[in-house]
Design an enzyme around this catalytic site. Structure first.
Site, short mmCIF file in Angstrom:
data_model
loop_
_atom_site.label_atom_id
_atom_site.label_comp_id
_atom_site.label_asym_id
_atom_site.label_seq_id
_atom_site.Cartn_x
_atom_site.Cartn_y
_atom_site.Cartn_z
N GLU A 1 0.80 -1.23 0.00
CA GLU A 1 0.00 0.00 0.00
C GLU A 1 0.83 1.28 0.00
O GLU A 1 0.84 2.03 0.99
CB GLU A 1 -0.98 -0.01 1.18
CG GLU A 1 -1.94 -1.19 1.13
CD GLU A 1 -3.03 -1.11 2.19
OE1 GLU A 1 -2.85 -0.37 3.16
OE2 GLU A 1 -4.05 -1.79 2.02
N GLU B 1 -5.82 -8.41 0.23
CA GLU B 1 -6.55 -8.09 1.46
C GLU B 1 -8.00 -7.79 1.13
O GLU B 1 -8.29 -7.08 0.17
CB GLU B 1 -5.99 -6.86 2.19
CG GLU B 1 -4.63 -7.05 2.81
CD GLU B 1 -4.12 -5.80 3.55
OE1 GLU B 1 -4.95 -4.95 3.96
OE2 GLU B 1 -2.90 -5.68 3.70
C1 PNW Z 1 -4.64 -1.83 5.21
N1 PNW Z 1 -7.77 3.65 3.72
O1 PNW Z 1 -4.63 -0.50 5.64
C2 PNW Z 1 -3.33 -2.45 5.69
O2 PNW Z 1 -2.59 -3.10 4.67
C3 PNW Z 1 -3.48 -3.34 6.86
O3 PNW Z 1 -2.25 -3.42 7.56
C4 PNW Z 1 -4.63 -2.87 7.72
O4 PNW Z 1 -4.73 -3.56 8.94
C5 PNW Z 1 -5.90 -3.04 6.89
O5 PNW Z 1 -5.80 -2.43 5.63
C6 PNW Z 1 -7.15 -2.54 7.58
O6 PNW Z 1 -7.09 -1.15 7.80
C7 PNW Z 1 -5.47 0.47 5.13
O7 PNW Z 1 -7.99 4.61 4.48
C8 PNW Z 1 -5.62 1.63 5.88
O8 PNW Z 1 -8.24 3.59 2.56
C9 PNW Z 1 -6.37 2.67 5.41
C10 PNW Z 1 -7.00 2.56 4.18
C11 PNW Z 1 -6.87 1.41 3.42
C12 PNW Z 1 -6.10 0.36 3.91
#
Ligand code: PNW
Length: 453
Positions: A171, A354
């Site tokens: 990400e 994911e």
């Molecule tokens: C991902 N957004 O984080 C990460 O890869 C993981 O480590 C995390 O636990 C999971 O998704 C759940 O949050 C994100 O704001 C955090 O779009 C924020 C966003 C997307 C993914």
């Protein structure tokens, strides 16, 4: 509630992989053991007000000590694959030499996965930059990209023969924007110019790390990116323009450089006058063909114009949301995948690396955790993936996020993404109904394909 792709769905094909994922800082704990050095998340968590309730990954799921039981748990669910990340801070010493204890730790995990016949999907950078590199500018320093390649070299020399697929970076959007633009993630910097520069160096690091992995004979190399479905709040030109800019920021900022070799022009409308320090050859390196791309999908945003040249996520009324406030919108994943196939002629095979949802009230009652909403969430997204595949998108695997309830970054431990419940007082693991539904699906698939375990 059960997990079962419709009859005839391509997800029943024996080659399609099912797995679950984790990330080092979110589960390991053991932050001062085995020669691990501090990371930007250790630092950030110590900053007052940065993380809910002042929580951190100091103990997390204690996976550093419980890794064997946890891998055996993956095996007990019958999963084909497991996605983990390797902590840079365990594997590399500040002087750039390998740390044997860190490599040993991951080697044991990978050996245990191999023992069970589970394919390992390994991410190198899941946001846990060693603090000593941050002290030298972190992702604002071009040199950090080369340090990621050094880490990739060391990790793949020792572990490469046990890894089915590498991901260089998890990400980039979150690392660049949340870490350097909005400042809600580590290292907590907040300037659009920083975010744009950090993104370029993250992507450059991906390109350099890809070369290092391939030089060591890596099986499959890719990158994992989070994508967001976008709708316009109205059909007004302003709101449609806002939706276009939001899509450019959330999705194309990462995918265009990787798959087209250019940054989207819309970013100039969004952030006039801001551009990264691109040198000759950078874009070619960044757009080195990947063996696969990892797509993380959680929700849709509904945007409207903010009156200037930007957008605001307004959300929709009367839609299902999770406790993260994220809309449940499975069709968004289908539509994004089909859209990417159209926009990117060079789109490589896709793994959904994911997908999942958080809850805040999963509790163990008589040894059981009823998470019916999560089972439905997963089921509906599996259906959407099957639809995208039928429309011609080459999807090869699906990883539920996450194997375990874990340290959900700034949300701390209250938001539980696991298909397995963790009681943090006792570190007891209890498979939720969603894990049992996945296990049943794995058993059913084996029967259908005639592959008996
Ligand atoms: C991902 N957004 O984080 C990460 O890869 C993981 O480590 C995390 O636990 C999971 O998704 C759940 O949050 C994100 O704001 C955090 O779009 C924020 C966003 C997307 C993914």
């Amino acid at each position: 509630d059960v997990l079962s792709p419709p009859p005839g769905s391509p997800l029943w094909l024996p080659d399609f992989l099912f797995g679950a994922g984790t990330a080092a800082y979110q589960i390991e704990g053991g932050v001062a053991e085995g020669g691990r050095v501090p990371t930007i998340w250790d630092t950030f968590c110590a900053r007052p007000g940065a993380v809910r309730n002042g929580e951190s990954g100091v103990v997390a799921c204690d996976h550093y000590h419980r890794w064997q039981d946890d891998i055996d748990l993956v095996a007990s669910l019958g999963l084909d694959a497991y996605r983990l990340s390797v902590a840079w801070s365990r594997v590399m010493r500040p002087d750039g030499s390998p740390n044997a204890a860190g490599l040993d730790f991951y080697e044991r995990i990978l050996d245990r996965l191999a023992h069970h016949g589970i394919r390992a999907f390994v991410t190198l950078y899941h946001w846990d930059l060693p603090q000593h590199l941050q002290d030298r500018g972190g992702w604002l320093n071009r040199d950090t990209a080369s340090r990621l390649a050094d880490f990739a070299d060391v990790a793949s020399r020792r572990l490469g023969d046990r890894v089915a697929a590498w991901a260089t970076v998890n990400e980039p959007w979150c690392a660049a924007w949340l870490g350097h633009g909005s400042g809600v993630h580590a290292p907590g910097l907040a300037d659009v110019r920083y975010a744009v520069e950090a993104m370029h160096h993250l992507l450059l690091g991906h390109g350099l790390a890809t070369a290092a992995l391939r030089a060591n004979g890596a099986a499959q190399v890719g990158l994992v990116t989070n994508v967001t479905a976008v709708s316009a709040d109205s059909q007004s030109p302003e709101d449609r323009q806002a939706a276009r800019l939001a899509g450019a920021c959330w999705n194309h900022w990462v995918l265009d450089p990787l798959l087209l070799g250019t940054y989207p022009e819309a970013l100039q409308e969004l952030w006039p006058g801001v551009s990264p320090s691109v040198r000759d050859g950078d874009m070619a390196l960044i757009s080195t063909p990947m063996d696969y791309i990892g797509i993380n999908y959680y929700f849709r945003a509904n945007v409207r114009s903010d009156g200037a040249h930007g957008y605001a996520d307004k959300g929709l009324d009367r839609v299902e949301r999770t406790v993260m406030g994220w809309e449940v919108y499975p069709a968004g994943l289908r539509d994004l995948l089909i859209g990417f196939k159209g926009r990117y002629p060079a789109l490589p095979p896709v793994h959904i690396t994911e997908n999942g949802m958080a809850s805040d009230d999963d509790t163990v009652v008589d040894g059981r955790v009823d998470d019916a909403q999560r089972v439905r969430y997963l089921q509906r997204h599996l259906v959407a993936i099957g639809q995208a595949m039928r429309a011609g998108v080459d999807v090869r695997g699906y990883f539920a996020w996450s194997l375990l309830d874990n340290f959900e970054w700034v949300e701390g431990y209250a938001k539980r993404f696991g298909i397995v419940h963790v009681d943090y007082a006792t570190q007891q693991r209890t498979p939720k109904d969603s894990a049992l539904a996945l296990k049943a699906l794995m058993a059913a698939r084996r029967k259908v394909s005639g592959r008996f375990s």
